[in-house]
Design an enzyme around this catalytic site. Structure first.
Site, short mmCIF file in Angstrom:
data_model
loop_
_atom_site.label_atom_id
_atom_site.label_comp_id
_atom_site.label_asym_id
_atom_site.label_seq_id
_atom_site.Cartn_x
_atom_site.Cartn_y
_atom_site.Cartn_z
N LYS A 322 20.30 11.16 60.01
CA LYS A 322 18.89 11.09 59.64
C LYS A 322 18.71 11.06 58.13
O LYS A 322 17.96 10.24 57.59
CB LYS A 322 18.20 12.30 60.25
N ARG A 423 3.77 23.24 56.53
CA ARG A 423 5.00 23.52 55.80
C ARG A 423 4.79 23.55 54.29
O ARG A 423 3.94 22.86 53.76
CB ARG A 423 6.08 22.53 56.22
N ASP A 616 20.83 23.37 59.09
CA ASP A 616 20.10 22.82 60.25
C ASP A 616 20.79 23.14 61.57
O ASP A 616 20.23 22.93 62.64
CB ASP A 616 19.98 21.30 60.12
N LYS A 643 11.50 26.18 58.35
CA LYS A 643 11.84 24.87 58.94
C LYS A 643 10.71 24.48 59.90
O LYS A 643 9.64 25.05 59.84
CB LYS A 643 13.20 24.98 59.64
N ARG A 694 15.24 21.07 67.37
CA ARG A 694 16.57 21.69 67.37
C ARG A 694 16.62 22.94 68.26
O ARG A 694 17.63 23.25 68.86
CB ARG A 694 17.00 22.03 65.95
#
Ligand code: NAP
Length: 741
Positions: A322, A423, A616, A643, A694
């Site tokens: 990505k 964010r 991540d 995140k 995720r």
């Protein structure tokens, strides 16, 4: 709506009649009274059960109505309001359905001196070419949008009742301000109707016998379907919404004239540019817009139901990286010449970056099976986009673009979806301001960001307060446009894809230890990029292969950038059996095939220097820790809290729901493993991903060591970062069922 004992619908046409039918079906609105100028329409409405009572004389019913819905043509609104005024009770709620809102507000002001507090303007985005009682449909509003345009002076309870009324018909209700409603409708509904009417009229008058229509194919039929709409209604709409319609028409004429010039001059690049942008925008809109033409879509609710684990085997290739996909579009767009990209990740995030550059005038062909061709415009060739750049859920796009855009000549606004809007962006805004950029954020340093163009940037020596590759990249990319040298020093190593790719595009970047620097004012030269598979996506299968019993899998062509291999180092330190094969280098980035076998994992204290290299991957590493023997401790990872979700808390909540003991700290977590190799199991259960891809995938992996099924809520975002995850996982032996809620 309990307080509504009598509802009066004035105008029993398609819109008012359909509403009456839906209200009666829902059993809401009390007695439904309908009025129409035409006695036979009223009689028909009573006969078919559309209304309880009615007549041609609205004035007989006004005083007793608790709710009045005015559903006459916009041009007739004022005369109906004049009729209402002397008879209306103070507590009666009024709403309308007119297709333009400014004109209805003006009519109300003429009649009452101001818009009454109980008059809530509305517009259902549903309809057809037909009119009258017989055209009405009980489910016309099902799954359609209704826009309400309440003003500050409107009574909140009245807004709530009108909202409930529309929701009871099956509609989604949203709000907008009046002027915005009229602009949006002018562009998305009134302009296309005008074009359809005009095209059919023009062709028909050229060809008296209408012979030409015999040859018209499907495209013409689709495009002109709306020219069969009610002429009187449309005349009224154009009168009512004249300024916004004319503005939309002017913009369209300018666009048409650019296309005309391109055709006249046989300018193939310009034509290709317009058509690829339009095609991509159409596809992009389909993603962010639902059925109706202009409403931001709420993602479909997708859940995973996973069955307990199995032995895994097979060979897989996960999608392209990505980070590298994002940067290939950015640098390819700013390079001189044509860049060919292979292995591009066609996920929503990298597509958002791609669309942003198209919106700034870059011609980009594809993506088609991971191949993209970018016609670079040079560092100073971007054009001001027509509106805000919508970056969906992509924090990378927003943070990196803000650096690049700080150095442009034009103002630009960066927006995103609800999750991106929460964010923090101050971390990039601050160093950019030190460089001389003007960056405005919303409250609390959150998006949308407005970046003012035309600022002279100067290089800075930025000692980064946090280890963040996005902040480093943002500052370095702004440095391309700054006078002198721009330097970043990071407190711990972070991903260096930006530095590597800049070098790959012929831009000199000096790297000494934790410091990277470059001089502004250079140029980027186009090249070809073969994007390696994403180690962050491979990470799920590295953990899956390690924790599943009797397993062996091979993950092909994985990017092994030294700033990304934390997952491999940490898993190996826990005892994982991971070997690299076919190691090579592709476009400055190391790649390898990764073989993973089941292993006896042990809890460890995660080494501090590995934390930024695996940032991540922690959600899935937490799953590895939960399956290991003993305690795994993580510290120095406060970054995880900002995140896509607060990954420490959200993972802890999920793991606890599956019976895992964990203790949460401000900057980390302790996880007590179940020792899966000795037969320890997590319980099954229900976990929530909090819209974080995720987290969703990590709990899917957890099912390999669970006793019962794990139900994972809110997994739609997996498509964002890892298209095809479920198919690949099931191919090697996992058992994930996708359920649409
Ligand atoms: P329709 O089927 O033609 O119905 C309009 C109704 O209003 C008819 O009952 C008509 O009576 C009545 N009416 C017309 N002029 C009037 C006047 N001067 N005084 C009192 N009543 C009058 O139209 P519609 O499609 O339902 O449209 C109604 C409203 O909905 C309009 O404001 C339109 O902008 C809005 N709207 C329409 C659509 C759509 O796609 N059709 C979509 C969204 C919103 P007669 O039977 O005597 O003509």
């Amino acid at each position: 709506m309990k307080s509504i004992k009598k509802t009066l619908v004035i105008g029993l046409g398609l819109i008012g009649g359909s509403l009456a039918l839906a209200l009666r079906k829902a059993g809401l609105g009390g007695t439904i009274i309908g009025c129409d100028r035409d006695q036979s329409e009223v009689e028909l409405a009573i006969k078919i059960g559309m209304i309880d009572q009615g007549s041609t004389r609205a004035e007989d019913w006004i005083a007793e109505a608790d709710l009045i819905v005015v559903s006459v043509p916009v041009i007739a609104m004022e005369s109906v309001m004049t009729q209402l005024k002397p008879l209306l009770r103070n507590d009666t709620i009024i709403t309308d359905v007119g297709s333009s809102k400014g004109s209805v507000q003006t009519s109300a002001v003429k009649v009452w001196g101001r818009l009454p507090a109980n008059f809530i303007l509305g517009h259902p985005i549903a309809g057809s070419e037909k009119s009258g009682v017989s055209a009405a449909l009980v489910d016309l509003y099902q799954k359609h949008k209704v826009i309400l345009t309440p003003t500050q002076d409107n009574n909140r309870q009245a807004v709530s009742i009108v909202t409930q009324m529309w929701r009871s018909t099956g509609a989604d209700v949203l709000t907008m301000d009046i002027a915005r409603h009229d602009e949006v409708l002018a562009a998305t509904s009134h302009l296309p109707h005008m074009l359809a009417f005009s095209l059919v009229d023009t062709l028909a008058s050229q060809d008296e016998s209408l012979e030409i229509f015999r040859y018209a194919a499907g495209g013409f039929r689709d495009f002109t379907r709306i020219a069969a709409s009610d002429p009187v209604m449309w005349r009224d709409i154009y009168i009512a919404n004249k300024p916004a319609v004319l503005q939309a028409l002017t913009e369209f004429e300018q666009g048409l004239s650019r296309l005309r010039t391109a055709i006249e001059e046989s300018d193939s690049d310009a034509m290709l540019g317009i058509f690829t942008r339009a095609k991509a925008a159409r596809e992009h809109f389909s993603r962010i817009l639902e059925n109706s033409a202009y409403i931001p879509m709420q993602n479909k609710l997708i859940n995973y139901r996973t069955a307990p684990g199995n032995a895994l085997s097979g060979r897989i290739r996960v999608p392209g990286d990505k980070s590298i996909s994002h940067r290939s579009i950015m640098l390819g767009s700013l390079a001189e010449g044509v860049t060919q990209v292979k292995g591009f990740l066609e996920g929503e995030d990298s597509l958002a970056t791609l669309q942003a550059f198209r919106d700034m005038g870059v011609v980009i062909e594809g993506p088609h099976q991971g191949e993209v061709t970018i016609h670079g415009v040079g560092l100073n060739g971007l054009k001001k986009p027509a509106g805000a750049l919508y970056l969906g859920n992509s924090g990378t796009s927003m943070r990196l673009l803000s650096g690049l855009l700080a150095g442009q000549a034009f103002d630009v606004e960066l927006t995103g979806d609800a999750s991106l809007t929460k964010r923090p962006m101050e971390r990039v805004a601050k160093p950019l301001r030190e460089m001389g950029a003007v960056v405005e954020t919303a409250e609390g340093g959150r998006p949308p960001l407005v970046i003012r163009g035309g600022q002279a940037l100067k290089g800075i020596d930025y000692q980064m307060p946090m280890a963040s590759a996005q902040v480093k990249s943002c500052v370095l990319l702004a440095g391309l446009y700054a006078e002198g040298e721009t330097k970043t020093t990071e407190p711990a190593p972070t991903r260096d894809h930006t530095e590597r790719m800049l070098t790959g595009f012929g831009y000199e970047v000096t790297r000494k230890g934790a410091t990277a620097s470059l001089q502004g004012g250079g140029k980027l030269v186009a090249g070809n990029i073969d994007v390696p598979s994403d180690i962050s996506s491979a990470a799920f299968f590295m953990v899956a292969g390690s924790i599943a019993d009797r397993s062996e899998i091979l993950i092909e062509h994985v990017g092994m950038n030294p700033t990304r291999v934390g997952i491999v180092n940490i898993l190996r330190a826990m005892g994982a059996d991971i070997t690299l094969e076919n190691e090579s280098e592709v476009g400055g980035e190391p790649v390898a095939d990764v073989r993973v076998r089941s292993a006896d994992l042990k809890g460890i204290d995660i080494p501090q220097d590995q934390v930024p290299l695996a940032i991540d991957e922690f959600p899935v590493l937490f799953v590895a820790a939960a399956c290991a023997e003993g305690v795994t401790r993580l510290r120095g990872a406060e970054e995880l809290r900002v995140k896509e979700s607060d990954r420490i808390q959200v993972m802890a909540d999920g793991l606890q729901a599956l019976g895992i003991q964990c203790t949460v700290y401000e900057d980390g977590i302790d996880i007590v493993g179940i020792n899966a190799v000795q037969g320890g199991k997590m319980s099954g259960g229900r976990v929530h991903s909090h819209d974080d891809h995720r987290i969703a995938m990590s709990f899917a992996v957890a099912s390999l060591c669970s006793e019962g099924e794990i139900f994972i809520e809110d997994c739609a975002n997996v498509a964002t970062s890892f298209p095809g995850f479920v198919e690949l996982a099931n191919k090697i032996g996992m058992k994930i069922n996708v359920e649409e809620a």
